[in-house]
Write a protein that holds these residues in place. Structure first.
Motif, PDB file in Angstrom:
ATOM      1  N   HIS A  70       0.760  -1.353   0.044  1.00 42.81           N
ATOM      2  CA  HIS A  70      -0.193  -0.159   0.120  1.00 42.81           C
ATOM      3  C   HIS A  70       1.373   1.683   0.248  1.00 42.81           C
ATOM      4  CE1 HIS A  70      -4.077  -1.756   0.929  1.00 42.81           C
ATOM      5  NE2 HIS A  70      -2.869  -2.808   1.413  1.00 42.81           N
ATOM      6  N   PHE A  86       0.999   5.899  -2.438  1.00 42.69           N
ATOM      7  CA  PHE A  86       1.153   7.378  -1.648  1.00 42.69           C
ATOM      8  C   PHE A  86       2.635   7.547  -2.163  1.00 42.69           C
ATOM      9  CE2 PHE A  86      -2.083   4.694   0.663  1.00 42.69           C
ATOM     10  CZ  PHE A  86      -3.151   5.178   0.624  1.00 42.69           C
ATOM     11  N   SER A 131      -0.632   5.014   4.430  1.00 38.69           N
ATOM     12  CA  SER A 131      -1.347   3.861   4.110  1.00 38.69           C
ATOM     13  C   SER A 131      -1.695   3.147   5.248  1.00 38.69           C
ATOM     14  CB  SER A 131       0.002   2.957   3.962  1.00 38.69           C
ATOM     15  OG  SER A 131       0.451   3.247   3.438  1.00 38.69           O
ATOM     16  N   LYS A 156      -4.616   5.100   7.237  1.00 40.69           N
ATOM     17  CA  LYS A 156      -5.279   5.523   7.011  1.00 40.69           C
ATOM     18  C   LYS A 156      -6.145   4.813   5.803  1.00 40.69           C
ATOM     19  CE  LYS A 156      -3.891   9.686   9.132  1.00 40.69           C
ATOM     20  NZ  LYS A 156      -3.750  11.061   9.339  1.00 40.69           N
ATOM     21  N   ASP A 157      -5.539   4.123   5.327  1.00 41.29           N
ATOM     22  CA  ASP A 157      -5.937   3.597   3.466  1.00 41.29           C
ATOM     23  C   ASP A 157      -7.356   2.273   4.145  1.00 41.29           C
ATOM     24  OD1 ASP A 157      -6.763   3.691   0.958  1.00 41.29           O
ATOM     25  OD2 ASP A 157      -5.671   1.997   1.606  1.00 41.29           O
ATOM     26  N   ASP A 216      -8.348   0.060   2.652  1.00 45.83           N
ATOM     27  CA  ASP A 216      -8.388  -1.002   1.714  1.00 45.83           C
ATOM     28  C   ASP A 216      -7.179  -1.928   2.735  1.00 45.83           C
ATOM     29  OD1 ASP A 216      -9.991  -0.869  -0.057  1.00 45.83           O
ATOM     30  OD2 ASP A 216      -8.481   0.199  -1.911  1.00 45.83           O
TER      31      ASP A 216
END
Length: 342
Positions: A61, A65, A293, A295-296, A298
């Motif tokens: 992930h 970003f 990442s 906070k994402d 997925d």
């Protein structure tokens, strides 16, 4: 003589060329540097454990970003409880932002506690972040008459551990030395599964484990099979508001300081670090991607599916917390160092 001069010249040319390439790389922006690049994420454990699984989720992930959208490559480098990977990261790995590591709890404190194998200054690493803070708990089986810390001080309580040098045994010594409890360390259990089984069988009366592990064994809490007596952490678990912290029972200033230092490895439970002196813009890119990442949705979905937890701390905050612990008095450091010995 002539051949030696020629050979020496080649060495200097190679060195100057390498220096020029290094300077050119340092002159690149973060986006230029990371574009089409592989970034190595070193995991200080063997594959398959919680640290490894979490690192691989981050590796999937974080690139999304990152400026330049690099590819992350996870590499396992176990050894000496994470110290080997930390030594390599500190002295050997490139300092250009192309490598960082998912380290183990406690590795950052080994130099402070006098571990000679730890050949690094943990405060000089480039701290990317901390993925989770762990809350230690001491609990007893539901049939035990022990309900309070006063009870732990009043009678011997046999408790399971792997060996005298384990983190579990260390926490028993912390309670015994700083709170005056009478926990009897019973060694020989290979891991937490066997220790929990020993509780059920009545071979021992108590056990230490991080709260996330206890909570993951839903039947223990749902069926009220264990009773948490004290929390060994800087702050309480939100879902254990009525269980006291060990610090509530320590009034001596040096002992309070030692207790804070003893629980410090849990506060920085899953540290992510890079070599010292990574260029500031690349360090920021890694730190920002780490936090983003976490906070994402997925990412969080994968974490939940894997049965893991995250409570991310930024690299700046993690380093500030580490420096706070490193400023402990020599007396407090000496107390904790003595308790680390099995």
């Amino acid at each position: 003589m002539g051949a030696n001069v020629v050979r020496l010249s080649y060495v200097w040319v190679a060195a100057l060329s390498a220096c020029a390439l290094s300077q050119a790389a340092l002159a690149q922006s973060a986006e230029e540097f990371y574009k089409n690049r592989h970034v190595d994420l070193i995991v200080a454990t063997t594959p398959g454990g919680g640290n490894d699984v979490m690192a691989r989720i981050f590796a999937r992930h974080m690139p999304g970003f990152m400026p330049g959208a690099p590819t992350f490559v996870v590499k396992n480098s176990p050894g000496a409880g994470g110290i080997s990977a930390a030594n390599n990261l500190y002295s050997v790995a490139p300092k250009d932002g192309s490598v960082f590591a998912a380290e183990l709890q406690g590795v950052a404190f080994q130099p402070l506690f006098g571990e000679k194998a730890a050949r690094y200054d943990a405060t000089k690493f480039t701290w990317i972040g901390n993925a989770n803070s762990e809350i230690g708990t001491f609990f007893v089986w539901h049939t035990s008459p022990v309900k309070t810390v006063a009870d732990l001080k009043a009678r011997d309580i046999p408790a399971a551990a792997t060996d005298g040098g384990s983190a579990t045994a260390f926490n028993y010594r912390v309670l015994n030395n700083l709170l005056g409890t009478k926990i009897k360390i019973v060694t020989g259990y290979p891991g937490s599964n066997e220790s929990f089984l020993a509780l059920e069988r009545g071979e021992v009366e108590g056990f230490f484990s991080v709260w996330s592990t206890v909570r993951a064994r839903g039947n223990l809490i749902k069926d009220k099979q264990v009773r948490v007596v004290v929390q060994i952490a800087l702050d309480k678990a939100p879902d254990l508001p009525d269980v006291p912290l060990a610090s509530e029972f320590v009034t001596n200033k040096v002992d309070r300081e030692a207790l804070d230092l003893a629980v410090a490895p849990g506060a920085l439970g899953r540290p992510y670090i890079a070599p010292p002196d990574v260029p500031a813009d690349r360090a920021k890119a890694l730190r920002d991607a780490f936090v983003a990442s976490a906070k994402d949705p997925d990412f969080l979905g994968e974490i939940q599916k894997a049965g893991l937890e995250v409570s991310v701390m930024s690299g700046e905050d993690a380093l500030a917390l580490l420096k706070r612990f490193y400023s402990a008095s020599p007396e407090a450091v000496a107390k904790v160092s003595a308790m680390t010995k099995g």
